[in-house]
Scaffold this motif. Structure first.
Motif, PDB file in Angstrom:
ATOM      1  N   TRP A   8      24.502  11.023  28.757  1.00 34.71           N
ATOM      2  CA  TRP A   8      23.090  11.409  29.387  1.00 34.71           C
ATOM      3  C   TRP A   8      22.163  10.638  27.553  1.00 34.71           C
ATOM      4  O   TRP A   8      20.841  10.415  27.991  1.00 34.71           O
ATOM      5  CB  TRP A   8      22.402  12.657  29.601  1.00 34.71           C
ATOM      6  N   GLU A  35      25.668   3.496  34.700  1.00 40.07           N
ATOM      7  CA  GLU A  35      25.062   4.146  35.639  1.00 40.07           C
ATOM      8  C   GLU A  35      24.859   6.271  36.007  1.00 40.07           C
ATOM      9  O   GLU A  35      23.789   5.924  35.682  1.00 40.07           O
ATOM     10  CB  GLU A  35      25.509   4.085  36.618  1.00 40.07           C
ATOM     11  N   ARG A  36      26.282   6.043  34.787  1.00 32.29           N
ATOM     12  CA  ARG A  36      26.586   7.476  34.959  1.00 32.29           C
ATOM     13  C   ARG A  36      25.546   8.351  34.188  1.00 32.29           C
ATOM     14  O   ARG A  36      24.914   9.644  34.403  1.00 32.29           O
ATOM     15  CB  ARG A  36      27.588   8.190  34.096  1.00 32.29           C
ATOM     16  N   THR A  39      21.001   8.086  35.257  1.00 31.01           N
ATOM     17  CA  THR A  39      21.600   8.778  37.018  1.00 31.01           C
ATOM     18  C   THR A  39      21.515  10.219  35.979  1.00 31.01           C
ATOM     19  O   THR A  39      20.783  11.195  36.073  1.00 31.01           O
ATOM     20  CB  THR A  39      22.778   8.642  37.730  1.00 31.01           C
ATOM     21  N   THR A  40      22.421  11.238  35.292  1.00 26.99           N
ATOM     22  CA  THR A  40      21.954  11.975  34.485  1.00 26.99           C
ATOM     23  C   THR A  40      20.655  12.455  33.970  1.00 26.99           C
ATOM     24  O   THR A  40      19.968  13.618  34.462  1.00 26.99           O
ATOM     25  CB  THR A  40      23.380  12.429  33.596  1.00 26.99           C
ATOM     26  N   ALA A  42      17.344  10.955  35.017  1.00 26.93           N
ATOM     27  CA  ALA A  42      16.966  11.015  35.335  1.00 26.93           C
ATOM     28  C   ALA A  42      17.304  12.209  36.521  1.00 26.93           C
ATOM     29  O   ALA A  42      16.073  12.812  36.216  1.00 26.93           O
ATOM     30  CB  ALA A  42      17.358  10.098  36.350  1.00 26.93           C
ATOM     31  N   ALA A  43      18.538  12.975  36.625  1.00 24.09           N
ATOM     32  CA  ALA A  43      18.333  14.163  37.164  1.00 24.09           C
ATOM     33  C   ALA A  43      17.514  15.072  35.804  1.00 24.09           C
ATOM     34  O   ALA A  43      17.168  16.074  36.741  1.00 24.09           O
ATOM     35  CB  ALA A  43      19.711  14.173  37.720  1.00 24.09           C
TER      36      ALA A  43
END
Length: 263
Positions: A8, A35-36, A39-40, A42-43
């Motif tokens: 992140w 990507e991980r 994605t983290t 954004a979450a």
């Protein structure tokens, strides 16, 4: 720092590096985040409702501290995560830079950095900070008793208070006079907020301590054998860069702080 949070923060560094008014440039961050990481990130921002402007300021604060530390012979980055400072900062070639983190972190990181050349002497130390990390650090060449800069960026939040004190005590025992320890210490405001509950539940389910915060960072460092030096709040003149709501210098109860302590 958990492995997930390392991805992140790498994504945060990648996004900041692509801004026209960037506070730093990390050319490795996007590949490290993958990507991980995005994605983290954004979450996290969906949960809080906005981008977190504090994180790039924190990175820059530690950057500035590292580049200004020309009087030390070695730097130890505790909970190094996917950090790339030895590759992107203007550091002396004779500086020994030690990164301490778990083996699985380096397994992700080293392939990305394999073709790059660090600007100083970089050493990786695979160790869990909840166990004996001093022995692997010494085995990697760390010189006990030498003047050292210790960095703990985004680390204390993930530890219990007694673990932090032990970490500070161990570092104080290993280094010599004139050494410094720099860390960010989260304030207590918001630790029990609704937005923090999913993380608290995750910690409880996975055997991790709840998020740590303190409104008396000076006392925390004194408990670990360090003398508090400069303490500032993100948003103060020396930790802002036009990104945060202005704050006074010094301790601001309830807020996070950047702390530099000395031996």
């Amino acid at each position: 720092m958990t492995v997930g949070s390392a991805f992140w923060i790498a994504a945060v560094r990648a996004r900041e590096s692509e801004r026209a008014d960037r506070l730093f440039d990390d050319p490795f961050a996007r590949e490290l985040a993958g990507e991980r990481g995005f994605t983290t990130m954004a979450a996290s921002e969906r949960a809080t409702g906005s981008e977190n402007p504090y994180l790039p300021v924190r990175v820059r604060w530690f950057d500035d501290l590292a580049t200004a530390a020309r009087d030390v012979t070695q730097v130890v980055l505790l909970g190094a995560g996917l950090d790339t400072r030895p590759y992107r900062l203007d550091l002396p070639a004779t500086l020994d830079w030690y990164e301490v983190d778990r083996a699985e972190v380096f397994a992700t990181k080293e392939p990305v950095l394999a073709q790059a050349t660090p600007r100083c002497r970089r050493h990786t130390v695979a160790a869990d900070l909840n166990t004996d990390w001093a022995t692997p650090l010494l085995d990697a060449g760390y010189q006990a008793g030498a003047q050292t800069l210790w960095l703990a960026e985004g680390l204390f939040f993930y530890f219990a208070e007694d673990q932090i004190v032990t970490l500070l005590e161990t570092s104080a025992r290993l280094c010599g006079p004139g050494s410094r320890f720099a860390a960010d210490v989260t304030g207590t405001t918001g630790l029990d907020s609704p937005a923090m509950q999913p993380y608290r539940k995750w910690c409880a389910a996975n055997g991790f301590p709840p998020p740590f915060g303190s409104d008396d960072p000076a006392a925390l460092f004194r408990a670990g054998g360090w003398h508090p030096g400069h303490i500032t709040a993100p948003g103060a003149a020396d930790a802002n860069h036009g990104r945060l709501h202005p704050q006074p210098e010094g301790v601001v109860p309830g807020r996070s702080h950047f702390v530099t302590a000395v031996i």
